[in-house]
Design an enzyme around this catalytic site. Structure first.
Site, PDB file in Angstrom:
ATOM      1  N   GLU A  26      27.720  68.052  19.827  1.00  0.00           N
ATOM      2  CA  GLU A  26      28.117  68.281  18.393  1.00  0.00           C
ATOM      3  C   GLU A  26      27.238  69.744  18.045  1.00  0.00           C
ATOM      4  O   GLU A  26      26.102  69.211  17.941  1.00  0.00           O
ATOM      5  CB  GLU A  26      28.200  67.209  17.425  1.00  0.00           C
ATOM      6  CG  GLU A  26      28.176  67.339  16.266  1.00  0.00           C
ATOM      7  CD  GLU A  26      27.570  66.011  15.243  1.00  0.00           C
ATOM      8  OE1 GLU A  26      27.338  65.055  15.925  1.00  0.00           O
ATOM      9  OE2 GLU A  26      27.348  66.169  14.036  1.00  0.00           O
ATOM     10  N   ASP A  44      24.520  59.038  13.847  1.00  0.00           N
ATOM     11  CA  ASP A  44      24.741  58.672  12.541  1.00  0.00           C
ATOM     12  C   ASP A  44      26.243  58.860  12.309  1.00  0.00           C
ATOM     13  O   ASP A  44      26.960  58.660  13.399  1.00  0.00           O
ATOM     14  CB  ASP A  44      24.184  60.035  11.640  1.00  0.00           C
ATOM     15  CG  ASP A  44      24.445  61.263  11.947  1.00  0.00           C
ATOM     16  OD1 ASP A  44      25.402  61.381  12.700  1.00  0.00           O
ATOM     17  OD2 ASP A  44      23.887  62.374  11.673  1.00  0.00           O
ATOM     18  N   ASP A  76      25.190  62.617  17.488  1.00  0.00           N
ATOM     19  CA  ASP A  76      24.277  62.001  16.699  1.00  0.00           C
ATOM     20  C   ASP A  76      24.307  60.565  16.280  1.00  0.00           C
ATOM     21  O   ASP A  76      25.630  60.188  16.145  1.00  0.00           O
ATOM     22  CB  ASP A  76      23.907  63.152  15.384  1.00  0.00           C
ATOM     23  CG  ASP A  76      23.516  64.283  15.636  1.00  0.00           C
ATOM     24  OD1 ASP A  76      23.119  64.623  16.694  1.00  0.00           O
ATOM     25  OD2 ASP A  76      23.507  65.259  14.575  1.00  0.00           O
ATOM     26  N   ASP A  78      28.126  60.853  10.928  1.00  0.00           N
ATOM     27  CA  ASP A  78      28.825  62.254  11.298  1.00  0.00           C
ATOM     28  C   ASP A  78      29.214  61.963  12.626  1.00  0.00           C
ATOM     29  O   ASP A  78      30.535  62.230  13.193  1.00  0.00           O
ATOM     30  CB  ASP A  78      28.109  63.443  10.885  1.00  0.00           C
ATOM     31  CG  ASP A  78      28.510  63.821   9.570  1.00  0.00           C
ATOM     32  OD1 ASP A  78      29.680  63.492   9.175  1.00  0.00           O
ATOM     33  OD2 ASP A  78      27.957  64.823   9.169  1.00  0.00           O
TER      34      ASP A  78
END
Ligand code: 0RA
Length: 684
Positions: free
Chosen positions: A469, A544, A542, A546
């Site tokens: 990403e 997280d 990541d 997102d």
């Protein structure tokens, strides 16, 4: 007529026969313009009257090199001189003898090289002048050639220059003469050996100089034999008598010790022999002759189409092989192609025949072609290509009529030939279409997205694609990867949600287009697992929310567009760490909060002040950290994405619910699984 003029006139008469090179030498020696040329006798021509030293210094200039081909050129020069006598009607046999000591003899029953004392050099015979004078400007100056024979005009003196030993016997005017040379220089004077009753002609015996051609150089019996035999095919009016020392024939195939050739059937005989045992497309050889062999404008040919062998064209000009083809071959191709297409028109096959090229026609043609023209011009590195434009016209004209006749005279075999050639043309077109398709798909494969950092391994097996990403994570991943096996494709921001987007939007989406390109396997019904360029496709986002969201969008894409990729076990999730824990030189990474707490409890002393770092994203990690924690196959953890067989309907249902167009369904799911969701997820 002034006295001087008469004198030169006389010498011109003396040397009026072929070969022209010899003729020219004699003329030059007599201090007059070369016969046949209008040009005044210039300083340039005088230059031509050199000794033979230049030939020995630069043999390549005269015979194209010093290799085996050049060596056999010597034989070609000598037999072509004799052949000129035969073609001019003065000789009807030529003897070729290869001896165990490596010397070669060519004898004919022609007029014999003139032996009279030379008017200009009373102490020299014409024979000596011919043998020891370099008369043509070398084979690269076509203007001075007018001979048909030999190295296209360089003359027998070149053979003399490059022979360690050469002896000439001339039987002329009922007397036998002899002179011996070594490396181009007279070893003896011209000896008169006395009266001979039943002999005339010239005999040249020579041994090529090992100083020039190397100590191991020797005539190849097979090659000399074929060269000699071809003369008999090319001119039915000459008998070729072959003999070879048996010592030279050990292990040599198809060369007899002795043989006499006279082929009344000319080139047709040659072609019958050359295609013996092969299946012809049609029963009758197409052969013919226009004009008298040996005279200007004469053409002879023989052609057959062989069903399952490659064709060949052996062409000659003035009996000199033209292995590189040239204008006469162009004339032949033009006549055959036009003839066949005209025939196709006549039998209503014009449309199908339109695609035929001369390659289609000639690919299976076994052909011999012989043309005779005055002052031929040769081109190419070794002067093996005929350049004279008139040859094309002469051959085409002669053959076109005859071919029309041949086709019309036997419609059955004409149609066989036509069908066969059309088949070839159609097959060629088919092959080309296939090749085009193959090339197009190869290009497609090669046109990889610019952002892709591909791995060097080309096999899918063992190679991996990391989908990451953003460009900064992409940069870290590119540095962290193993270039040989790991490719990196950075995607910018959130990708399209394929479950809720229409087909058009999907097709236009550059991010997904790049991904599809990089994978190479196609989508939907076009998916081909064998075209997938990587064994593992690894989503690396990541650690997280997102990141999880992007991962879920990607999985949705794969699930909808290439479910086989998941079914076949190619799709994985990388597991990057969220925390870095360090204390006194000990460094550990934790996936999530639970993992962090566990590591803190288990791996560090109680109350230790462990330094805890939280990665905001992959892009923040040092490449070596990323490698060790997430990418290195020996240390990382991968999660394989699977479709559980018993869950098929459930899966489809959840994907639709979670990712589909209905926001209410998504909202309901989030409500049900509230403990996993945080506020950000509501933005979807
Ligand atoms: C120059 C003039 C004439 C014949 C020849 C050369 C000649 C050369 C060779 C080489 C091999 N065999 C040959 N036979 C003849 C013409 C002589 C005349 O007019 O009588």
């Amino acid at each position: 007529m002034p006295k001087e003029a008469r004198k030169t006139q006389k010498s011109d008469d003396l040397f009026s026969g072929r070969p022209a090179a010899a003729k020219r030498a004699a003329a030059a020696a007599a201090g007059k313009p070369a016969p046949g040329g209008e040009a005044a006798y210039t300083a340039r021509d005088i230059e031509v009257l050199e000794g033979l030293e230049p030939v020995r210094r630069r043999p390549g200039m005269y015979i194209g090199g010093t290799d085996e081909k050049a060596l056999h050129h010597l034989f070609a020069e000598v037999i072509d001189n004799a052949m000129d006598e035969a073609l001019a009607g003065h000789a009807d046999w030529i003897e070729v003898t290869l001896e165990a000591d490596g010397s070669l003899t060519v004898a004919d029953n022609g007029r014999g090289i003139p032996v009279d004392p030379h008017p200009k050099f009373p102490d020299k015979s014409a024979l000596e002048v011919i043998m020891c004078t370099l008369h043509a400007g070398g084979k690269f100056d076509s203007k001075v050639y007018e001979t048909s024979g030999g190295l296209h005009g360089v003359g027998v003196s070149v053979v003399n220059a490059l022979s360690e030993h050469l002896e000439v016997e001339v039987a002329r005017g009922q007397r036998l003469y002899r002179q011996v040379f070594e490396r181009g220089k007279p070893k003896t004077g011209l000896e008169d050996l006395g009266r001979v009753a039943n002999r005339r002609g010239t005999k040249v015996r020579f041994r090529p100089d090992p100083q020039i051609f190397g100590p191991k150089a020797a005539f190849k019996p097979q090659r000399v034999f074929k060269m000699a035999r071809s003369k008999a095919y090319l001119f039915g009016g000459v008998e070729i008598r072959w003999s070879c020392a048996p010592e030279l024939l050990a292990g040599v195939d198809g060369v007899p010790e002795k043989e006499t050739f006279r082929f009344a059937g000319g080139l047709k005989d040659f072609l019958l022999a050359a295609t013996h045992g092969q299946t012809l497309v049609h029963p009758d050889i197409f052969s013919g002759r226009v004009g008298k062999v040996g005279s200007h404008g004469a053409v002879e040919w023989a052609i057959a189409w062989v069903a399952d062998a490659d064709g060949f064209v052996s062409s000659y000009c003035n009996t000199i092989p033209t292995s590189e083809g040239g204008t006469h071959e162009a004339g032949l191709r033009a006549a055959l192609l036009r003839g066949l297409k005209d025939h196709a028109e006549r039998v209503g096959q014009g449309k199908r025949a339109a695609a035929i090229t001369s390659e289609d026609l000639m690919a299976g043609a076994a052909a011999v072609l012989s043309v005779f023209i005055r002052e031929p011009e040769f081109q190419g590195q070794t002067k093996d290509r005929l350049a004279s434009a008139e040859a094309a016209r002469i051959v085409e004209q002669a053959m076109k009529d005859a071919f029309d006749h041949w086709l019309a005279g036997n419609p059955n075999q004409a149609n066989k030939l036509l069908d066969w050639v059309i088949d070839r043309a159609e097959e060629r077109l088919r092959r080309r279409a296939e090749k085009d398709i193959a090339r197009k798909s190869a290009v497609k494969k090669l046109r990889l997205p610019g952002k892709l950092a591909d791995c060097t391994n080309t096999a899918a097996e063992g190679s991996e694609l990391f989908i990451v990403e953003g460009d900064s994570a992409g940069g870290s991943a590119k540095q962290a990867r193993d270039r040989a096996t790991q490719a990196v494709l950075p995607l910018r921001g959130k990708i399209l949600n394929v479950a809720s987007a229409g087909r058009d939007k999907l097709a236009q989406n550059q991010q997904l287009a790049d991904l599809v390109q990089a994978l190479g396997c196609g989508t939907g019904v076009h998916y081909r697992d064998e075209d997938l360029r990587y064994g593992r496709v690894i989503i690396m986002t990541d650690a997280d929310v997102d990141g999880a969201h992007i991962a879920s969008l990607l999985i949705t894409f794969f699930y909808r567009q290439m479910p086989k990729l998941i079914e076949n076990g190619h799709l994985y999730l990388a597991v990057p760490p969220l925390y870095r824990l360090s204390h006194g030189g000990k460094v550990l990474y934790a996936r999530d909060d639970a993992h962090k707490d566990e590591l803190l409890r288990r791996e560090f002393p109680a109350n230790a002040k462990v330094e805890i770092g939280r990665f905001k994203g992959l892009g923040e990690m040092m490449p070596n950290q990323l490698r060790e924690t997430t990418m290195d196959p020996k240390k990382r953890t991968l999660l394989k994405v699977v479709l559980l067989a018993e869950d098929r309907e459930d899966t489809a249902d959840s994907v639709e619910r979670l990712m589909g167009t209905k926001a209410e369904a998504r909202f309901a799911f989030i409500q049900e699984h509230a403990e996993f969701a945080d506020e950000e997820m509501l933005d979807v």
